[in-house]
Design a protein around this motif. Structure first.
Motif, PDB file in Angstrom:
ATOM      1  N   ILE A 101      47.831   9.807 -34.651  1.00  0.00           N
ATOM      2  CA  ILE A 101      47.043   9.056 -34.003  1.00  0.00           C
ATOM      3  C   ILE A 101      47.228   9.461 -32.462  1.00  0.00           C
ATOM      4  O   ILE A 101      47.397  10.387 -31.475  1.00  0.00           O
ATOM      5  CB  ILE A 101      47.294   7.459 -33.465  1.00  0.00           C
ATOM      6  CG1 ILE A 101      47.547   6.361 -34.663  1.00  0.00           C
ATOM      7  CG2 ILE A 101      46.205   6.672 -32.818  1.00  0.00           C
ATOM      8  CD1 ILE A 101      46.585   6.066 -35.101  1.00  0.00           C
ATOM      9  N   LYS A 102      45.251   9.759 -32.229  1.00  0.00           N
ATOM     10  CA  LYS A 102      45.043  10.377 -30.542  1.00  0.00           C
ATOM     11  C   LYS A 102      45.648  10.269 -29.243  1.00  0.00           C
ATOM     12  O   LYS A 102      44.977   7.945 -29.314  1.00  0.00           O
ATOM     13  CB  LYS A 102      43.192  10.129 -30.898  1.00  0.00           C
ATOM     14  CG  LYS A 102      42.784  11.667 -31.356  1.00  0.00           C
ATOM     15  CD  LYS A 102      41.375  11.149 -31.614  1.00  0.00           C
ATOM     16  CE  LYS A 102      40.485  12.698 -32.179  1.00  0.00           C
ATOM     17  NZ  LYS A 102      39.580  12.424 -32.199  1.00  0.00           N
ATOM     18  N   PRO A 103      45.959  10.118 -28.502  1.00  0.00           N
ATOM     19  CA  PRO A 103      46.286   9.452 -27.681  1.00  0.00           C
ATOM     20  C   PRO A 103      45.380   8.908 -26.640  1.00  0.00           C
ATOM     21  O   PRO A 103      44.026   8.889 -26.553  1.00  0.00           O
ATOM     22  CB  PRO A 103      47.495  10.252 -26.568  1.00  0.00           C
ATOM     23  CG  PRO A 103      46.516  11.736 -27.160  1.00  0.00           C
ATOM     24  CD  PRO A 103      46.319  11.319 -27.624  1.00  0.00           C
ATOM     25  N   PHE A 104      45.538   7.331 -26.179  1.00  0.00           N
ATOM     26  CA  PHE A 104      44.306   7.041 -25.079  1.00  0.00           C
ATOM     27  C   PHE A 104      44.684   5.859 -24.815  1.00  0.00           C
ATOM     28  O   PHE A 104      46.138   5.545 -24.865  1.00  0.00           O
ATOM     29  CB  PHE A 104      43.610   6.117 -26.458  1.00  0.00           C
ATOM     30  CG  PHE A 104      43.629   4.948 -27.517  1.00  0.00           C
ATOM     31  CD1 PHE A 104      43.576   3.963 -26.940  1.00  0.00           C
ATOM     32  CD2 PHE A 104      44.510   5.285 -28.032  1.00  0.00           C
ATOM     33  CE1 PHE A 104      43.611   2.667 -27.485  1.00  0.00           C
ATOM     34  CE2 PHE A 104      45.005   4.612 -28.945  1.00  0.00           C
ATOM     35  CZ  PHE A 104      44.595   3.267 -28.219  1.00  0.00           C
TER      36      PHE A 104
ATOM     37  N   PHE B 213      43.009  -2.179 -32.697  1.00  0.00           N
ATOM     38  CA  PHE B 213      40.859  -1.197 -32.573  1.00  0.00           C
ATOM     39  C   PHE B 213      39.900  -2.794 -33.444  1.00  0.00           C
ATOM     40  O   PHE B 213      39.998  -3.092 -34.424  1.00  0.00           O
ATOM     41  CB  PHE B 213      41.444  -0.128 -34.183  1.00  0.00           C
ATOM     42  CG  PHE B 213      42.285   0.707 -33.439  1.00  0.00           C
ATOM     43  CD1 PHE B 213      42.312   1.774 -32.524  1.00  0.00           C
ATOM     44  CD2 PHE B 213      43.482   1.566 -34.349  1.00  0.00           C
ATOM     45  CE1 PHE B 213      42.621   2.680 -31.919  1.00  0.00           C
ATOM     46  CE2 PHE B 213      44.110   1.696 -33.616  1.00  0.00           C
ATOM     47  CZ  PHE B 213      44.426   3.355 -32.883  1.00  0.00           C
TER      48      PHE B 213
ATOM     49  N   GLU C 261      54.503   1.417 -31.403  1.00  0.00           N
ATOM     50  CA  GLU C 261      53.760   1.478 -30.321  1.00  0.00           C
ATOM     51  C   GLU C 261      53.084  -0.009 -31.284  1.00  0.00           C
ATOM     52  O   GLU C 261      52.843   0.012 -32.348  1.00  0.00           O
ATOM     53  CB  GLU C 261      52.434   2.850 -30.030  1.00  0.00           C
ATOM     54  CG  GLU C 261      53.232   3.756 -29.319  1.00  0.00           C
ATOM     55  CD  GLU C 261      52.293   4.849 -29.938  1.00  0.00           C
ATOM     56  OE1 GLU C 261      51.400   5.341 -28.532  1.00  0.00           O
ATOM     57  OE2 GLU C 261      52.796   5.765 -30.250  1.00  0.00           O
TER      58      GLU C 261
ATOM     59  N   LYS D  58      48.938  -0.769 -31.706  1.00  0.00           N
ATOM     60  CA  LYS D  58      47.806  -0.111 -31.270  1.00  0.00           C
ATOM     61  C   LYS D  58      47.065  -1.160 -32.236  1.00  0.00           C
ATOM     62  O   LYS D  58      46.314  -1.014 -33.436  1.00  0.00           O
ATOM     63  CB  LYS D  58      47.569   1.567 -31.643  1.00  0.00           C
ATOM     64  CG  LYS D  58      48.247   2.545 -31.278  1.00  0.00           C
ATOM     65  CD  LYS D  58      47.926   2.286 -29.716  1.00  0.00           C
ATOM     66  CE  LYS D  58      49.118   3.886 -29.299  1.00  0.00           C
ATOM     67  NZ  LYS D  58      48.439   3.588 -27.381  1.00  0.00           N
TER      68      LYS D  58
ATOM     69  N   ASP E 250      37.427   8.762 -36.030  1.00  0.00           N
ATOM     70  CA  ASP E 250      37.645   9.056 -35.040  1.00  0.00           C
ATOM     71  C   ASP E 250      39.303   8.780 -33.989  1.00  0.00           C
ATOM     72  O   ASP E 250      39.523   9.177 -32.945  1.00  0.00           O
ATOM     73  CB  ASP E 250      36.667   8.916 -33.186  1.00  0.00           C
ATOM     74  CG  ASP E 250      36.650   7.521 -33.395  1.00  0.00           C
ATOM     75  OD1 ASP E 250      37.074   6.770 -34.046  1.00  0.00           O
ATOM     76  OD2 ASP E 250      36.006   7.057 -32.540  1.00  0.00           O
ATOM     77  N   LYS E 251      40.480   7.631 -34.551  1.00  0.00           N
ATOM     78  CA  LYS E 251      41.034   7.591 -33.824  1.00  0.00           C
ATOM     79  C   LYS E 251      42.596   8.594 -34.263  1.00  0.00           C
ATOM     80  O   LYS E 251      43.463   8.334 -33.644  1.00  0.00           O
ATOM     81  CB  LYS E 251      42.162   6.488 -34.203  1.00  0.00           C
ATOM     82  CG  LYS E 251      40.912   5.075 -34.269  1.00  0.00           C
ATOM     83  CD  LYS E 251      40.157   5.483 -32.496  1.00  0.00           C
ATOM     84  CE  LYS E 251      38.717   4.025 -32.038  1.00  0.00           C
ATOM     85  NZ  LYS E 251      38.945   4.123 -30.947  1.00  0.00           N
TER      86      LYS E 251
END
Length: 408
Positions: free
Chosen positions: A405-408, A12, A8, A10, A380-381
């Motif tokens: 990692i949180k899904p988003f 930010f 993935e 990702k 917060d991720k």
């Protein structure tokens, strides 16, 4: 066994001025993530860190390595991971793109870190605990010590670990007290003076006893003024580190570092080009007893060996998402232990993974529990973010390496 893999990309974006330094003025904190899915339903997550563009290239290279793990049991993979690491890092076509640096080595870090995460989760242990429970031979089996033999042979590594592990119970109290942190976010390069002052006061109120200021301005007078300003706000008992992020040439560094000595920096970090070992040696000798810290942009154990051999660094900032992952991090930490140089990792990943590794370094290897960089911007991720209270990292208890990692 590992039944599927995927990567993935990702990215930010950060708030205004956050993460900025003398070289990287507008960073996008990014992770090239590898997920190794076990047929029991457990997913091992690992990542390498970049600043945005090119992150997709790291993901593509990571997929190449990860695909070779399909159908394998993680216990068998890790039983002799050092050989696997050596084979992957010297894969003939990818090696031309390195060797042992750049996109392909970052990709190897992502996959390696996913392996360690899956291993710890399968055993139901936080990574730090898994590592301290291994014996010396088992740890060394996970390492590639090639090109270090002139300073650290396999037997020397086993002996060093065995000697320190014999007393590791004396150091287990760190898991109750927590590992000290230091605040990097007080002094990002693009922050104005008033924000730096406010951040210094907040860091002190939050219990931090050490903090870092970014330097490397086109006008060195700005750096000198801001460094003295931070010292004035923080007081004489607080450790203040200065980080130039490779901005200076050696002549500039010799001049500016000499002028910065008057505010008593705890270290000066990445003063010049990270590949120029001899420049750092010259500078280290010139500004002693002030010490240099480096490693954020050092890609492999061989260059770290050279820095140690030349007495060029007082602090080594090896980063497990910059070198080839946890395996190479441990190899460098062993080398540093032999030279009695502290390991204070660079933390572009917010400390998630490194909070485990510094506990291992201290408990099993006898490294000083100095402090660990804290950067809160992506807190917060994460599903299980690093917890820092009163300036101290609380010991993680969840199985794995805290990198989900949180899904988003």
């Amino acid at each position: 066994m590992i039944s599927s893999v995927h990567t993935e990309d990702k990215r930010f974006p950060l708030g205004a001025g956050a993460g900025s330094d003398a070289i990287h003025r507008d960073p996008v904190y990014s992770y090239a993530i590898t997920n190794l899915v076990d047929d029991s339903g457990i997913t091992g997550t690992g990542f390498a860190f970049t600043l945005g563009e090119g992150n997709e290239l790291v993901c593509q290279a990571a997929k190449y390595y990860a695909d070779q793990l399909l159908g394998e049991d993680i216990e068998e993979v890790m039983r002799n991971f050092g050989e696997r690491f050596n084979r992957f890092s010297n894969e003939q076509q990818f090696r031309w793109l390195g060797p042992h640096k750049g996109v392909v080595h970052l990709a190897l870090a992502s996959v390696t870190n996913a392996c360690y995460d899956l291993w710890a989760k399968k055993r139901g242990l936080p990574l730090w605990q898994l590592l301290i429970e291994l014996n010396a031979e088992e740890i060394v089996n996970t390492l590639d010590l090639s090109y270090l033999e002139d300073e650290l042979t396999r037997q020397q590594a086993v002996d060093l670990l065995a000697a320190n592990k014999a007393t590791q119970n004396e150091r287990l109290s760190i898991t109750e007290k927590g590992y000290p942190g230091y605040d990097t976010s007080v002094g990002w390069f693009n922050y104005d003076d008033e924000k730096v002052r406010e951040n210094c006061k907040k860091a002190l109120a939050n219990g931090f006893t050490a903090m870092k200021l970014k330097v490397g301005s086109a006008d060195p007078e700005r750096d000198i003024r801001r460094a003295h300003m931070v010292r004035e706000v923080a007081g004489n008992d607080i450790k203040i580190m200065l980080d130039a992020n490779q901005q200076w040439t050696l002549p500039q560094a010799l001049d500016i570092c000499a002028r910065l000595k008057s505010m008593n920096p705890y270290w000066i970090e990445e003063p010049t080009h990270p590949d120029d070992v001899l420049a750092h040696q010259t500078l280290a000798n010139a500004i002693a007893p002030i010490k240099l810290a480096l490693g954020e942009h050092v890609p492999n154990r061989v260059i770290f060996k050279n820095y140690l051999q030349t007495n060029s660094a007082g602090f080594i900032q090896v980063d497990a998402v910059r070198v080839g992952g946890v395996s190479e991090f441990i190899a460098v930490s062993l080398l540093c232990r032999k030279f009695n140089i502290p390991v204070v990792p660079h933390v572009g990943d917010m400390g998630q993974l490194h909070q485990h590794l510094v506990l291992f370094n201290h408990i099993a290897m006898g490294h000083e529990a100095l402090f660990l960089e804290y950067i809160p911007h992506l807190r917060d991720k994460f599903i299980h973010p690093a917890v820092v209270e009163g300036g101290v990292y609380k010991t993680p208890q969840q199985p794995g390496s805290s990198c989900d990692i949180k899904p988003f």
